[in-house]
Design a protein around this motif. Structure first.
Motif, short mmCIF file in Angstrom:
data_model
loop_
_atom_site.label_atom_id
_atom_site.label_comp_id
_atom_site.label_asym_id
_atom_site.label_seq_id
_atom_site.Cartn_x
_atom_site.Cartn_y
_atom_site.Cartn_z
N ALA A 347 0.83 -1.21 0.00
CA ALA A 347 0.00 0.00 0.00
C ALA A 347 0.86 1.26 0.00
O ALA A 347 0.56 2.23 -0.71
CB ALA A 347 -0.93 -0.01 1.22
N ILE A 348 1.94 1.26 0.78
CA ILE A 348 2.84 2.42 0.80
C ILE A 348 3.50 2.61 -0.57
O ILE A 348 3.62 3.74 -1.07
CB ILE A 348 3.90 2.25 1.90
CG1 ILE A 348 3.23 2.32 3.28
CG2 ILE A 348 4.98 3.31 1.78
CD1 ILE A 348 4.14 1.96 4.43
N ALA A 349 3.91 1.51 -1.21
CA ALA A 349 4.51 1.60 -2.54
C ALA A 349 3.52 2.18 -3.55
O ALA A 349 3.88 3.01 -4.40
CB ALA A 349 4.99 0.22 -2.99
N ALA A 368 1.36 -4.23 -10.60
CA ALA A 368 2.21 -5.11 -9.80
C ALA A 368 2.00 -4.86 -8.30
O ALA A 368 1.92 -5.81 -7.51
CB ALA A 368 3.68 -4.91 -10.17
N GLY A 369 1.90 -3.59 -7.91
CA GLY A 369 1.65 -3.28 -6.51
C GLY A 369 0.29 -3.80 -6.05
O GLY A 369 0.17 -4.34 -4.94
N LEU A 370 -0.72 -3.65 -6.89
CA LEU A 370 -2.05 -4.16 -6.55
C LEU A 370 -2.05 -5.68 -6.46
O LEU A 370 -2.74 -6.27 -5.62
CB LEU A 370 -3.07 -3.69 -7.58
CG LEU A 370 -3.37 -2.19 -7.59
CD1 LEU A 370 -4.23 -1.82 -8.78
CD2 LEU A 370 -4.07 -1.77 -6.29
N VAL A 432 -6.35 5.49 1.28
CA VAL A 432 -7.25 4.64 2.05
C VAL A 432 -6.59 3.30 2.35
O VAL A 432 -6.69 2.76 3.47
CB VAL A 432 -8.57 4.44 1.29
CG1 VAL A 432 -9.44 3.38 1.97
CG2 VAL A 432 -9.34 5.76 1.22
N GLN A 433 -5.90 2.72 1.37
CA GLN A 433 -5.25 1.44 1.57
C GLN A 433 -4.15 1.52 2.62
O GLN A 433 -4.02 0.63 3.47
CB GLN A 433 -4.69 0.92 0.24
CG GLN A 433 -5.77 0.49 -0.73
CD GLN A 433 -5.23 0.14 -2.11
OE1 GLN A 433 -4.22 0.70 -2.54
NE2 GLN A 433 -5.90 -0.77 -2.79
N VAL A 434 -3.34 2.57 2.58
CA VAL A 434 -2.28 2.72 3.58
C VAL A 434 -2.87 2.88 4.97
O VAL A 434 -2.43 2.22 5.93
CB VAL A 434 -1.38 3.94 3.23
CG1 VAL A 434 -0.45 4.26 4.39
CG2 VAL A 434 -0.56 3.66 1.98
N ALA A 435 -3.88 3.73 5.11
CA ALA A 435 -4.49 3.96 6.41
C ALA A 435 -5.09 2.67 6.97
O ALA A 435 -4.91 2.34 8.15
CB ALA A 435 -5.56 5.05 6.31
#
Length: 464
Positions: A347-349, A368-370, A432-435
């Motif tokens: 998520a941070i990436a 790729a991150g997803l 939202v994903q990081v949080a």
């Protein structure tokens, strides 16, 4: 070192004390794998069921697995087949993207609230009758969605669709808790992830193909047929798994006291919140990806469906690694901690990429991150569910309802947030994903306290 089948729940206490009536405190249900790969009911379970039900369970282990997998697959089918059509719905109903995304929020909200009703119902009246009633209403609501003339009406019947579809979600988990225990329950949840994971793989592909022959309404027609067929399968082959002497005889007040007892348990609540926040990170991707992939990066509905399917394959693969290789060798808490860590890093990436820290990036790095984020859900979701359900033996319906309600309510809140800055940026999705990922890790560490152990991997009883 290997966990040897001992879970935190088993070692801390057998179940959450609840003020219920008529709950039989019998021997725990366990299961062993069969040659065909489907868990089979052991004599321990058979002794707690009526003779006819026990015989049927022994003969139909694989069939029950497939039926429960179908019930678990229905929510992703309801969501993911519809995803490639979201941009088309905005044009067809002359509604903004934020309003159309509320059709997802409404369905999620319905699934969350419906579980609070159906879960206690299944503890009182058994699993079969509430499930059949929910499936019938689901079919009717889905058929009406197919002819909805406005976004507002579509939102309303998506809410009803979710309320009814909640029966399949909550009761399938309760049935697993009726039949299995400990590591076998973790393995069964991973098996369900394999079966239900096929749904998000094929659902966007089916949706994209349906759109080549008809419009978005045709997707709801297909869902109506699927729901009707699954209702027939449940009616014919899914037998009752909760014996009459193990059902709760209390009313609404009794159900509320049971849920309050569950929520008062710090570790149960920790697993529930951690799993729900991880699910919210997943759903942020589900609700935002059609616009991110198609509107921002210019991909076709078919390309989006392909990428979504690849990500779902990753989730399935990791879920099977968890069930087949890790369970029994690595503690569930360690596997869960690793999964939440990977989700947070991914998520941070994604936030760094979408916010321009690395300059202009194309679709491939973001995809790729997803992929990494979604694959790690194969460690997070089955293990949080297993660890939470291990802490209650005689209120599985209510516990499953709380788990599902928490997941879908938090997911429903995450859905509109990803579109808060419009359709031309993916930054809100990543934020939202990081949080959610970091909050999930914090809940796991602060409430579940997985480090509380002695030599040999034995966990000490909770003191809080």
């Amino acid at each position: 070192m290997p966990d040897n089948g001992a879970s935190r729940a088993q070692q801390e206490h057998e179940h959450i004390p609840t003020k219920t009536k008529g709950a039989a405190h019998g021997a725990p249900a366990t299961a062993t794998p069969t040659a065909a790969g489907a868990p089979a009911v052991t004599p321990t379970l058979a002794s707690s069921l009526p003779a006819t039900a026990a015989t049927t369970a022994r003969r139909a282990g694989l069939l029950v697995t497939l039926v429960l997998g179908g019930l678990t697959a229905l929510p992703p089918l309801s969501m993911d087949m519809y995803l490639p059509a979201l941009p088309e719905v905005t044009d067809s109903l002359h509604a903004p993207a934020s309003t159309v995304q509320l059709t997802l929020t409404a369905c999620l909200t319905g699934m969350a609230l419906g579980q609070l009703v159906v879960g206690p119902m299944s503890d009182r009246w058994g699993r079969r009758k509430p499930l059949l009633l929910g499936m019938i209403v689901y079919v009717i609501a889905t058929a009406i969605c197919a002819v909805a003339p406005s976004a507002e009406l579509l939102i309303g019947f998506r809410l009803l669709q979710g309320l009814a579809g909640a029966a399949g979600i909550v009761i399938s988990r309760a049935v697993v808790r009726d039949l299995y225990d400990g590591d076998e329950m973790a393995r069964f949840f991973s098996t369900l992830m394999l079966i239900s994971g096929v749904a998000p793989v094929i659902a966007p592909v089916i949706g994209g193909q349906v759109l080549q022959f008809t419009d978005w309404r045709g997707i709801f027609v297909v869902l109506t047929v699927i729901g009707a067929l699954l209702t027939l399968v449940v009616w014919k082959w899914l037998h009752e798994t909760l014996p009459a002497d193990s059902r709760h005889t209390g009313g609404i007040g009794d159900a509320l006291r049971t849920m309050r007892g569950l929520l008062a348990d710090r570790v149960f609540t920790g697993y529930m919140i951690a799993g729900s926040l991880a699910f919210a990170a997943l759903f942020a991707y589900v609700s935002a990806s059609p616009f991110v992939v198609q509107e921002i990066y210019g991909a076709s509905p078919q390309t989006f469906s392909l990428l979504f399917g690849i990500n779902s394959v990753g989730l399935i693969a990791v879920g099977q690694i968890n069930g087949k290789l890790l369970v029994g060798r690595v503690s569930l808490d360690k596997a869960l901690a690793f999964g939440l860590t990977v989700i947070s890093v991914a998520a941070i990436a994604l936030l760094l990429m979408t916010s321009g820290v690395f300059g202009e990036v194309g679709l491939l790095p973001v995809a790729a991150g997803l992929f990494v984020l979604m694959s790690a859900m194969g460690l997070a979701m089955p293990n949080t569910n297993t660890q939470a359900l291990m802490r209650t033996r005689h209120a599985a319906g209510s516990a499953s309802a709380l788990l599902g309600t928490s997941q879908f309510l938090i997911g429903a809140v995450a859905s509109p947030l990803v579109g808060i800055a419009g359709e031309r940026t993916a930054v809100p999705m990543a934020v939202v994903q990081v949080a959610c990922a970091l909050a999930s890790m914090a809940s796991f560490l602060l409430l579940c306290r997985p480090w509380r152990s002695t030599g040999g991997g034995k966990r000490q009883p909770a003191t809080g």
